[in-house]
Design an enzyme around this catalytic site. Structure first.
Site, PDB file in Angstrom:
ATOM      1  N   ASN A  38       0.841  -1.201   0.000  1.00 62.64           N
ATOM      2  CA  ASN A  38       0.000   0.000   0.000  1.00 62.64           C
ATOM      3  C   ASN A  38       0.870   1.242   0.000  1.00 62.64           C
ATOM      4  OD1 ASN A  38      -0.427  -1.281   2.874  1.00 62.64           O
ATOM      5  ND2 ASN A  38      -1.046   0.796   3.253  1.00 62.64           N
ATOM      6  N   ASP A  39       0.619   2.214   0.826  1.00 60.70           N
ATOM      7  CA  ASP A  39       1.199   3.558   0.664  1.00 60.70           C
ATOM      8  C   ASP A  39       2.677   3.623   0.272  1.00 60.70           C
ATOM      9  OD1 ASP A  39      -1.108   3.654   2.150  1.00 60.70           O
ATOM     10  OD2 ASP A  39      -0.219   4.685   3.855  1.00 60.70           O
ATOM     11  N   GLN A  55       4.507   0.410   2.146  1.00 59.90           N
ATOM     12  CA  GLN A  55       3.809  -0.451   3.094  1.00 59.90           C
ATOM     13  C   GLN A  55       3.707  -1.827   2.451  1.00 59.90           C
ATOM     14  OE1 GLN A  55       2.007   0.670   6.487  1.00 59.90           O
ATOM     15  NE2 GLN A  55       4.105   1.256   6.039  1.00 59.90           N
ATOM     16  N   TRP A  63      -3.483  -7.228   2.974  1.00 57.99           N
ATOM     17  CA  TRP A  63      -2.817  -6.461   4.023  1.00 57.99           C
ATOM     18  C   TRP A  63      -2.502  -7.354   5.224  1.00 57.99           C
ATOM     19  CZ3 TRP A  63      -3.410  -4.612   9.056  1.00 57.99           C
ATOM     20  CH2 TRP A  63      -2.684  -3.467   9.374  1.00 57.99           C
ATOM     21  N   PHE A  98       4.104   1.297  10.262  1.00 52.44           N
ATOM     22  CA  PHE A  98       3.199   2.021   9.375  1.00 52.44           C
ATOM     23  C   PHE A  98       3.944   3.119   8.623  1.00 52.44           C
ATOM     24  CE2 PHE A  98      -1.451   1.196  10.951  1.00 52.44           C
ATOM     25  CZ  PHE A  98      -1.252  -0.165  10.810  1.00 52.44           C
ATOM     26  N   SER A  99       3.163   3.881   7.853  1.00 52.13           N
ATOM     27  CA  SER A  99       3.754   4.833   6.900  1.00 52.13           C
ATOM     28  C   SER A  99       4.638   5.889   7.558  1.00 52.13           C
ATOM     29  CB  SER A  99       2.641   5.526   6.122  1.00 52.13           C
ATOM     30  OG  SER A  99       2.124   4.622   5.198  1.00 52.13           O
ATOM     31  N   ARG A 167      -0.371   9.155  13.138  1.00 52.64           N
ATOM     32  CA  ARG A 167       0.518   8.410  12.240  1.00 52.64           C
ATOM     33  C   ARG A 167       0.963   9.192  11.009  1.00 52.64           C
ATOM     34  NH1 ARG A 167      -4.537   5.779  12.259  1.00 52.64           N
ATOM     35  NH2 ARG A 167      -5.769   6.037  10.359  1.00 52.64           N
ATOM     36  N   ASP A 168       1.859   8.552  10.283  1.00 56.35           N
ATOM     37  CA  ASP A 168       2.276   8.943   8.935  1.00 56.35           C
ATOM     38  C   ASP A 168       3.097  10.237   8.894  1.00 56.35           C
ATOM     39  OD1 ASP A 168       0.637   6.762   8.411  1.00 56.35           O
ATOM     40  OD2 ASP A 168      -1.058   7.981   7.750  1.00 56.35           O
ATOM     41  N   GLU A 223      -5.172  10.941   6.892  1.00 61.96           N
ATOM     42  CA  GLU A 223      -3.967  10.114   6.838  1.00 61.96           C
ATOM     43  C   GLU A 223      -2.935  10.740   5.895  1.00 61.96           C
ATOM     44  OE1 GLU A 223      -5.444   5.678   7.703  1.00 61.96           O
ATOM     45  OE2 GLU A 223      -5.786   6.241   5.630  1.00 61.96           O
TER      46      GLU A 223
HETATM   47  C1  FRU Z   1      -3.096   4.735   4.670  1.00 63.45           C
HETATM   48  C2  FRU Z   1      -2.741   3.961   5.912  1.00 63.45           C
HETATM   49  C3  FRU Z   1      -1.842   4.796   6.800  1.00 63.45           C
HETATM   50  C4  FRU Z   1      -1.123   3.766   7.607  1.00 63.45           C
HETATM   51  C5  FRU Z   1      -0.961   2.641   6.624  1.00 63.45           C
HETATM   52  C6  FRU Z   1      -1.056   1.269   7.195  1.00 63.45           C
HETATM   53  O1  FRU Z   1      -3.385   3.957   3.570  1.00 63.45           O
HETATM   54  O2  FRU Z   1      -3.907   3.571   6.603  1.00 63.45           O
HETATM   55  O3  FRU Z   1      -2.511   5.763   7.567  1.00 63.45           O
HETATM   56  O4  FRU Z   1       0.098   4.243   8.084  1.00 63.45           O
HETATM   57  O5  FRU Z   1      -1.980   2.799   5.651  1.00 63.45           O
HETATM   58  O6  FRU Z   1      -0.690   0.290   6.268  1.00 63.45           O
END
Ligand code: FRU
Length: 500
Positions: A38-39, A55, A63, A98-99, A167-168, A223
């Site tokens: 993902n991200d 990710q 996931w 996470f991100s 986060r992020d 996010e």
């Molecule tokens: C966005 C998200 C982020 C998080 C990550 C988890 O797509 O939900 O906020 O860090 O993916 O995989």
């Protein structure tokens, strides 16, 4: 010291990555080495190369416990995988890394800042995540988690800020050498906010201020923020969860938001001026940007959406991989809008040019040499008969007797629609999306870029973009044009050079 968890992931991806033939994944979009992506994370330029982390759940195409996958590129178009960078192997990140983002330290090492997730069981049997901010430092391949992790936890949150949705990080260095970082967070009112932290050395962080609050205007939690100056303005990109549509802007669920305004570096006041959707298609989320050595701001997003992840097909080897990034897009700000254009170096991948000028038609046409699933197709539309504006134009691609995806334009409504209903999906998820465009007298410019499993449509020189994934059998490579009324068009088509 690499942990056992990271060593296992590296061994696994090394073995299983090889099982995906080059032709079974996108040619010039970065896709996951194995399993799930993902991200985009840690998008940076470091020692002469672009680094993209992501990710990553290497072991399955859904996931799972988040690792950081890693790839490098000299041109943002040809990517080489490097070993996974982070694995969830410490008490504070045992349920996921996470991100986050990356920055080069003054001593030449690369610093990764990410969100560590530890899930706790509640007395009522439920569970909740504790999200804290963590660091890892390395040479661009191997990273060691910082002894002082987590560097930001609940004790450094402002009153009312959630420790479960925090986060992020996206960090940058100011001219005076100090660091700033933005985070997505859930405020007391159960809506998103962006928190700003500062640090003298990138290791010791203090809360500075709430940069901006959502107040339930755009979805709930925000996010993956990014925050940068561009063309005399300041841009905040963020990806809100649980959005409502507002006319033709935004859509239900996870979306992307661009807020453009001004920023006072002395007071850290961000004043909003305009807002709009970043990508009007179906699959685009959590973008990150990088500043290129020649000063361009380039954005890459996850070309997927959380609500549409269960659409794949056997044609893409679905057990082995899921998840790809968008094209790198050069950004600019004009008239309060964020413009996106494919990275200019992309044009160097062009081959086999086919041009058809002044094609006037009504009904359906196919043009010699215009087909393919690895193409860049530019179309300039206008009415064939100046005063008599056609009712509808449509372009069908990834087409055979059974399948097609289409882009259509109704000039009287100024609406462009992308529709992948007939692309081979067997899932009851959203397959169409509409976008209100600027068009006068039936004129419109479209640029469609196809890379095996995706379509990105740049409208009117990047004023708007619509991205979708399509998992249609590659044998469906036809292209046809349809007009209700009389359309005139200029078409330029290039094939894209690809390995595999
Ligand atoms: C966005 C998200 C982020 C998080 C990550 C988890 O797509 O939900 O906020 O860090 O993916 O995989």
């Amino acid at each position: 010291m690499n942990s056992q968890t990271l060593r296992e992931a590296r061994k696994y991806e090394e073995a299983f990555g090889k099982m995906i033939a080059a032709g079974d994944r996108p040619a010039f979009h970065l896709s996951t080495r194995t399993g799930w992506m993902n991200d985009p994370n840690g998008f940076c330029y470091y020692k002469g190369e672009y680094h993209m982390f992501y990710q990553y759940h290497p072991y399955d195409s859904v996931w799972g416990p988040m690792h950081w996958g890693h790839a490098v590129s000299k041109d943002l178009l040809h990517w080489e995988y490097l070993p996974a960078a982070l694995a969830p192997d410490e008490p504070y990140d045992r349920d996921g890394c996470f991100s986050g983002n990356a920055i080069e330290l003054p001593d030449g090492r690369l610093l990764l800042m990410y969100t560590g997730v530890a899930t706790h069981t509640l007395n009522n049997g439920g569970s909740c995540d504790i999200q804290t901010q963590c660091l890892a430092v390395g040479d661009g391949i191997d990273f060691e988690k910082y002894q002082g992790n987590p560097v930001i936890d609940a004790r450094k949150l402002p009153p009312g800020a959630s420790e479960n949705h925090f986060r992020d990080p996206k960090l940058w260095r100011k001219k005076d050498g100090t660091y700033l970082c933005v985070f997505g967070n859930l405020a007391e009112d159960d809506a998103g906010q962006i928190l700003l932290y500062e640090s003298a050395d990138a290791f010791h962080w203090n809360f500075k201020k709430v940069l901006i609050q959502n107040h339930h205007r755009f979805g709930k939690m925000w996010e993956c923020p990014d925050f940068f100056a561009l063309d005399g303005k300041q841009v905040l990109l963020t990806s809100p969860q649980d959005m409502f549509p507002q006319g033709f802007e935004y859509h239900n669920g996870n979306g992307t938001l661009c807020l453009i305004g001004s920023y006072d570096e002395e007071t850290d006041d961000f004043t909003e001026e305009t807002d709009h959707t970043v990508d009007y298609g179906i699959d685009f989320y959590a973008p990150q940007t990088v500043l290129t050595p020649d000063g361009r701001r380039v954005m890459i997003g996850w070309m997927q959406n959380w609500d549409t992840c269960n659409m794949s097909s056997p044609h893409m080897n679905e057990d082995l991989w899921f998840g790809q990034m968008s094209l790198p897009r050069e950004l600019s700000v004009k008239n309060g809008r964020l413009y996106q254009k494919p990275l200019r170096e992309f044009d160097a991948l062009h081959c086999d040019e086919v041009r058809h000028e002044n094609v006037a038609f009504s009904d359906t046409v196919r043009l010699p040499g215009v087909s393919g699933r690895l193409i860049d197709l530019e179309i300039d539309l206008s009415p064939a008969d100046g005063a008599d504006i056609y009712r509808k134009f449509a372009l069908r691609f990834a087409q055979n007797e059974q399948y097609h995806t289409s882009i259509s334009f109704r000039p009287h409504e100024s609406v462009v629609k992308i529709d992948r209903k007939f692309s081979g999906s067997r899932r009851a998820i959203i397959h169409q999306r509409r976008c209100l465009v600027n068009s006068e007298n039936g004129k419109l410019k479209l640029r469609l870029i196809l890379d095996r499993f995706s379509a990105e449509v740049f409208i009117n020189d990047g004023e708007q973009v619509m991205s979708v994934t399509i998992y249609t059998d590659q044998a469906a490579d036809g292209i046809s044009f349809f007009a209700d009324g009389k359309v005139r068009m200029d078409v330029v088509k290039y094939s894209i050079k690809a390995e595999g």
